[in-house]
Design a protein around this motif. Sequence first.
Motif, PDB file in Angstrom:
ATOM      1  N   GLU A  86      84.197  31.263  38.899  1.00  0.00           N
ATOM      2  CA  GLU A  86      83.699  32.289  39.835  1.00  0.00           C
ATOM      3  C   GLU A  86      84.827  32.815  40.720  1.00  0.00           C
ATOM      4  O   GLU A  86      84.993  34.027  40.906  1.00  0.00           O
ATOM      5  CB  GLU A  86      82.599  31.696  40.714  1.00  0.00           C
ATOM      6  CG  GLU A  86      82.056  32.680  41.744  1.00  0.00           C
ATOM      7  CD  GLU A  86      81.511  32.012  42.989  1.00  0.00           C
ATOM      8  OE1 GLU A  86      80.792  32.702  43.747  1.00  0.00           O
ATOM      9  OE2 GLU A  86      81.820  30.836  43.221  1.00  0.00           O
ATOM     10  N   SER A  87      85.608  31.906  41.266  1.00  0.00           N
ATOM     11  CA  SER A  87      86.695  32.287  42.172  1.00  0.00           C
ATOM     12  C   SER A  87      87.744  33.141  41.472  1.00  0.00           C
ATOM     13  O   SER A  87      88.168  34.184  41.984  1.00  0.00           O
ATOM     14  CB  SER A  87      87.340  31.027  42.751  1.00  0.00           C
ATOM     15  OG  SER A  87      88.466  31.355  43.521  1.00  0.00           O
ATOM     16  N   GLU A  88      88.177  32.724  40.272  1.00  0.00           N
ATOM     17  CA  GLU A  88      89.228  33.448  39.557  1.00  0.00           C
ATOM     18  C   GLU A  88      88.747  34.796  39.024  1.00  0.00           C
ATOM     19  O   GLU A  88      89.489  35.781  39.033  1.00  0.00           O
ATOM     20  CB  GLU A  88      89.766  32.591  38.402  1.00  0.00           C
ATOM     21  CG  GLU A  88      90.527  31.353  38.851  1.00  0.00           C
ATOM     22  CD  GLU A  88      91.692  31.689  39.771  1.00  0.00           C
ATOM     23  OE1 GLU A  88      92.397  32.685  39.511  1.00  0.00           O
ATOM     24  OE2 GLU A  88      91.884  30.955  40.762  1.00  0.00           O
ATOM     25  N   LEU A  89      87.485  34.851  38.580  1.00  0.00           N
ATOM     26  CA  LEU A  89      86.920  36.131  38.114  1.00  0.00           C
ATOM     27  C   LEU A  89      86.825  37.126  39.261  1.00  0.00           C
ATOM     28  O   LEU A  89      87.132  38.319  39.101  1.00  0.00           O
ATOM     29  CB  LEU A  89      85.533  35.916  37.510  1.00  0.00           C
ATOM     30  CG  LEU A  89      85.435  35.745  35.992  1.00  0.00           C
ATOM     31  CD1 LEU A  89      83.984  35.586  35.588  1.00  0.00           C
ATOM     32  CD2 LEU A  89      86.067  36.921  35.247  1.00  0.00           C
ATOM     33  N   THR A  90      86.402  36.631  40.415  1.00  0.00           N
ATOM     34  CA  THR A  90      86.279  37.501  41.587  1.00  0.00           C
ATOM     35  C   THR A  90      87.624  38.110  41.943  1.00  0.00           C
ATOM     36  O   THR A  90      87.721  39.301  42.263  1.00  0.00           O
ATOM     37  CB  THR A  90      85.719  36.718  42.791  1.00  0.00           C
ATOM     38  OG1 THR A  90      84.442  36.172  42.445  1.00  0.00           O
ATOM     39  CG2 THR A  90      85.555  37.615  44.009  1.00  0.00           C
ATOM     40  N   GLN A  91      88.668  37.303  41.868  1.00  0.00           N
ATOM     41  CA  GLN A  91      90.002  37.797  42.195  1.00  0.00           C
ATOM     42  C   GLN A  91      90.498  38.825  41.179  1.00  0.00           C
ATOM     43  O   GLN A  91      91.082  39.841  41.552  1.00  0.00           O
ATOM     44  CB  GLN A  91      90.994  36.627  42.278  1.00  0.00           C
ATOM     45  CG  GLN A  91      90.813  35.748  43.500  1.00  0.00           C
ATOM     46  CD  GLN A  91      90.878  36.519  44.797  1.00  0.00           C
ATOM     47  OE1 GLN A  91      91.790  37.317  45.017  1.00  0.00           O
ATOM     48  NE2 GLN A  91      89.895  36.302  45.661  1.00  0.00           N
ATOM     49  N   ILE A  92      90.245  38.577  39.914  1.00  0.00           N
ATOM     50  CA  ILE A  92      90.803  39.454  38.885  1.00  0.00           C
ATOM     51  C   ILE A  92      90.109  40.811  38.839  1.00  0.00           C
ATOM     52  O   ILE A  92      90.678  41.806  38.398  1.00  0.00           O
ATOM     53  CB  ILE A  92      90.790  38.770  37.503  1.00  0.00           C
ATOM     54  CG1 ILE A  92      91.957  39.293  36.659  1.00  0.00           C
ATOM     55  CG2 ILE A  92      89.465  38.982  36.758  1.00  0.00           C
ATOM     56  CD1 ILE A  92      92.378  38.400  35.526  1.00  0.00           C
ATOM     57  N   ILE A  93      88.854  40.877  39.324  1.00  0.00           N
ATOM     58  CA  ILE A  93      88.173  42.178  39.316  1.00  0.00           C
ATOM     59  C   ILE A  93      88.210  42.869  40.671  1.00  0.00           C
ATOM     60  O   ILE A  93      87.623  43.932  40.849  1.00  0.00           O
ATOM     61  CB  ILE A  93      86.707  42.078  38.831  1.00  0.00           C
ATOM     62  CG1 ILE A  93      85.835  41.308  39.825  1.00  0.00           C
ATOM     63  CG2 ILE A  93      86.628  41.477  37.451  1.00  0.00           C
ATOM     64  CD1 ILE A  93      84.362  41.354  39.471  1.00  0.00           C
ATOM     65  N   GLY A  94      88.944  42.272  41.626  1.00  0.00           N
ATOM     66  CA  GLY A  94      89.129  43.004  42.866  1.00  0.00           C
ATOM     67  C   GLY A  94      89.160  42.199  44.139  1.00  0.00           C
ATOM     68  O   GLY A  94      89.637  42.674  45.162  1.00  0.00           O
ATOM     69  N   GLY A  95      88.630  40.996  44.119  1.00  0.00           N
ATOM     70  CA  GLY A  95      88.671  40.154  45.316  1.00  0.00           C
ATOM     71  C   GLY A  95      87.603  40.489  46.328  1.00  0.00           C
ATOM     72  O   GLY A  95      86.732  39.687  46.626  1.00  0.00           O
TER      73      GLY A  95
END
Length: 345
Positions: free
Chosen positions: A79-88
Motif C-alpha cells: 500500500e505504501s509503495e503503490l501510493t508513492q509511485i502513483i503520486g504520494g
Amino acid sequence: MFNNLTDRLSNSFKALQGKNKLSESNIKDAIRQVRRALLEADVALEVIKVFLDKVQEKALGLKVGEGLNPSQAFIKLVESELTQIIGGENKTLDLKAQPPAVVMVAGLQGAGKTTSIAKLARYLKERENKKVLVVSADVYRPAAIKQLAVLAQQVGVDFFPSNINEKPVSIVAKAKKHAQKQFFDVLLVDTAGRLHVDSEMMDEIQVLQKKVNPIETLFVVDSMTGQDAAHTAKVFADALPLTGIILTKTDGDARGGAALSVRHITGKPIKFLGVGEKVDALEPFHPDRIVSRLLGMGDVLSLIEEIGQKLTIKKQKKPLRKWQKGSLIWKICVINCCKWNKWAV
C-alpha cells in the motif's frame, strides 16, 4: 476501475497467509504473483520494475509489528509503495494568480477533452465557488465549439464565443480580456485534439502555450489505452510544461494500467479522474484512496492502521505511568529541571 487487478492482487497476498514470518522464499512467491497481476493490468514495465524492487528490498528487512501477521505487514508495505509511485498525495489546481487564472487543456482527439473542460468548470463553480469562463480554441472542428457552448449552458458557466476563422492565440487573448473586465476567477481553454507526431499541430500548441502563459496546463488522456496513455502523456510533457493529468473513462477501465503508470513515467501528477459520462462525474485524484480501492482491502487496511494507532498510544502511556508512579520529590525535581532548561511541562 481496477476490478481485474484487485482480484489478482488479492490472490497474490494469499501466498503469505498462514505464514509465521516473512522469509526470502515466501516474499519472492508473493512478489511473483504481484508482478503477474501488474503485467496483466497493462502497467508499464519500467513502473513494475521500480515498484517491485522497492517492495522486495524493504520486505526482506521488514519486521512484522506487534499485532500484525506477515500477510498484513506485506499488504501495508505494498500500500505504501503503490501510493508513492502513483503520486504520494493529492495535488490540487494552482489557481493563485491575478484573475483570471488561465487553465489550458490539451490532449488527443477523442480522449474526452471538451467534456472534461465542462466537468472541471462545474467542479470549480460548485466545489471551489469560482466564477468560470470557458472558451474553445479548436478552430478545426466547428462541432467542438458548439459542443462546449452546449455543455457550458448545461453546467451553468459562461461561454466565450469563437469561430473557425480566427487564430487560437487571438481567441484566447480576447477571452482573457473579457474575463478580466467581467471579473471571472478562472478561464478554461479548450484546444484542438492533436497527435504528437503532427509537428505542425504541436508547434501550434507550443506557441499558444507561450502566448497564453497559463498557470495550469493539463493533459487529458484516455485510461482505456493502458500504458500507451502514459507514454503519450510523456511525449506531450516533453513538448509542453504540463502541470497535471486528467485521466478519463476510468469507469470503463477494469485494468488500471494507465493510472498506475502515468505519474512515474511523466513525472506529472494525476489531478482528476473522469468517472462517468455525466457532467458531475469528475473526482480529485487521491493516491491513498485509489490504492485502498485497488487493493480491495479497505477493512484490512483500516484494521492495520488501528493496530498501529493503539501501539502508538500504548507507547505514549508508558512515560505517563512512570510519572504517575513517581514520588512527589521526584516529580518536583523533574518540573524544576524542565523550568531551568526552559522545556515545556
